[in-house]
Design a protein around this motif. Structure first.
Motif, PDB file in Angstrom:
ATOM      1  N   THR A 132     -12.220  23.158 -25.978  1.00  0.00           N
ATOM      2  CA  THR A 132     -12.533  24.099 -24.811  1.00  0.00           C
ATOM      3  C   THR A 132     -11.861  23.534 -23.540  1.00  0.00           C
ATOM      4  O   THR A 132     -11.234  24.668 -22.731  1.00  0.00           O
ATOM      5  CB  THR A 132     -14.017  23.737 -24.453  1.00  0.00           C
ATOM      6  N   LYS A 133     -11.436  22.339 -23.491  1.00  0.00           N
ATOM      7  CA  LYS A 133     -10.669  21.877 -22.296  1.00  0.00           C
ATOM      8  C   LYS A 133      -9.145  22.516 -22.424  1.00  0.00           C
ATOM      9  O   LYS A 133      -8.574  22.867 -21.488  1.00  0.00           O
ATOM     10  CB  LYS A 133     -10.545  20.331 -22.355  1.00  0.00           C
ATOM     11  N   ILE A 134      -8.721  22.606 -23.736  1.00  0.00           N
ATOM     12  CA  ILE A 134      -7.320  23.004 -23.912  1.00  0.00           C
ATOM     13  C   ILE A 134      -7.448  24.568 -23.372  1.00  0.00           C
ATOM     14  O   ILE A 134      -6.433  25.131 -23.176  1.00  0.00           O
ATOM     15  CB  ILE A 134      -7.039  22.898 -25.411  1.00  0.00           C
ATOM     16  N   LYS A 137      -7.222  24.940 -19.708  1.00  0.00           N
ATOM     17  CA  LYS A 137      -5.839  24.603 -19.288  1.00  0.00           C
ATOM     18  C   LYS A 137      -4.953  26.033 -19.641  1.00  0.00           C
ATOM     19  O   LYS A 137      -3.995  26.445 -18.813  1.00  0.00           O
ATOM     20  CB  LYS A 137      -5.219  23.462 -19.826  1.00  0.00           C
ATOM     21  N   GLU A 138      -4.863  26.442 -20.911  1.00  0.00           N
ATOM     22  CA  GLU A 138      -4.121  27.523 -21.197  1.00  0.00           C
ATOM     23  C   GLU A 138      -4.460  28.915 -20.282  1.00  0.00           C
ATOM     24  O   GLU A 138      -3.619  29.719 -19.920  1.00  0.00           O
ATOM     25  CB  GLU A 138      -4.468  28.231 -22.687  1.00  0.00           C
ATOM     26  N   VAL A 139      -5.830  28.983 -19.917  1.00  0.00           N
ATOM     27  CA  VAL A 139      -6.137  30.142 -19.191  1.00  0.00           C
ATOM     28  C   VAL A 139      -5.558  30.041 -17.560  1.00  0.00           C
ATOM     29  O   VAL A 139      -4.882  31.096 -17.115  1.00  0.00           O
ATOM     30  CB  VAL A 139      -7.854  30.232 -18.918  1.00  0.00           C
ATOM     31  N   GLY A 140      -5.515  28.719 -16.965  1.00  0.00           N
ATOM     32  CA  GLY A 140      -4.838  28.656 -15.918  1.00  0.00           C
ATOM     33  C   GLY A 140      -3.180  28.626 -16.148  1.00  0.00           C
ATOM     34  O   GLY A 140      -2.622  29.400 -15.068  1.00  0.00           O
ATOM     35  N   GLN A 141      -2.619  28.540 -17.008  1.00  0.00           N
ATOM     36  CA  GLN A 141      -1.272  28.756 -17.321  1.00  0.00           C
ATOM     37  C   GLN A 141      -0.968  30.262 -17.471  1.00  0.00           C
ATOM     38  O   GLN A 141       0.004  30.651 -16.724  1.00  0.00           O
ATOM     39  CB  GLN A 141      -0.658  28.039 -18.382  1.00  0.00           C
ATOM     40  N   LEU A 142      -1.818  30.828 -17.985  1.00  0.00           N
ATOM     41  CA  LEU A 142      -1.789  32.404 -18.030  1.00  0.00           C
ATOM     42  C   LEU A 142      -2.165  33.039 -16.652  1.00  0.00           C
ATOM     43  O   LEU A 142      -1.197  34.065 -16.367  1.00  0.00           O
ATOM     44  CB  LEU A 142      -2.675  32.989 -19.302  1.00  0.00           C
TER      45      LEU A 142
END
Length: 247
Positions: A132-134, A137-142
């Motif tokens: 879930t944490k990963i 982070k991926e949503v923030g990068q996108l």
């Protein structure tokens, strides 16, 4: 005696023919030794390869290999089956009775393999809770990548990927929240049994109503209630239009 003389004459005839052929071949070879390579090639072209080989090597040169050669096993034309050698032993049993050989590399799917143990969803969710944490982070990068992209099609793909990751996290949080409420319910039942009281077992309808109330309170506290209700209204309206046959 006449028979024996005729037999000896007939036996001597092939021997004399063989001797004469050997002598002529040796004479031809001697003549070829005095010729240049260019003259030999020219002579071969004039006579032909087959006649040249018969003159030099002899017409009765026996094949060195026994049996059929590779050329004999070729098909006469493309529409006929290839002739196979009969030296290979035919199996006694038919194809349906043969035991298939094991593959050198055995492919296993851990989801459906008994060797991997039984699937426990609680253990799985607990062990992979860090995913879930990963995803966050991926949503923030996108989101950062979305601000830098100008192409409309690429933006659409990034938004779709973001929404998929967000939905996954929402689904996991909802599952953990449901398990937490079920644990509280089990603890209540156990406590009532320990105190000698008759506990109240929730039905599926009561449990579903309780979950909806908890979801309503969560949306209200986060300020997403109006958006959720609007989404539900559009979904129900689309169902109604589909049911009555309006496009």
């Amino acid at each position: 005696m006449e028979m024996s003389s005729s037999e000896s004459a007939s036996d001597s005839e092939p021997e004399s023919v063989a001797v004469s052929e050997d002598e002529s071949q040796s004479a031809i070879r001697q003549d070829l030794k005095g010729m240049s390579f260019e003259e030999i090639m020219q002579l071969k072209e004039e006579l032909g390869a087959k006649v040249y080989k018969e003159a030099v090597l002899g017409s009765k040169s026996a094949p060195t290999k026994k049996g059929k050669t590779k050329t004999d096993l070729k098909r006469l034309n493309k529409n006929r089956p290839r002739e196979m050698s009969s030296r290979r032993q035919v199996p006694f049993l038919g194809a349906e009775h043969r035991v298939e050989r094991k593959k050198e590399v055995e492919l296993r799917d851990p989801r459906f393999d008994e060797k991997s143990g039984d699937y426990n969803i609680e253990t799985f969710k607990k062990n992979y809770k860090f995913v879930t944490k990963i995803r966050d982070k991926e949503v923030g990068q996108l989101k950062k990548q979305l601000d830098q992209v100008a192409d409309a099609e690429e933006k659409k793909k990034i938004k779709h990927t973001m929404q998929r990751l967000i939905n996954k996290n929402v689904e996991d949080k909802r599952w953990h929240s449901k398990q937490h409420s079920l644990k509280k319910e089990r603890d209540y039942i156990q406590k009532s049994h320990n105190e000698g009281q008759q506990p109240h077992y929730l039905t599926k309808k009561e449990r579903r109503a309780k979950e909806l109330v908890a979801q309503f309170e969560l949306l209200k506290s986060t300020g997403k209630l109006n958006k959720h209700l609007e989404k539900r209204r559009k979904k129900n309206a689309a169902k109604d239009r589909k049911r009555i046959g309006i496009d």
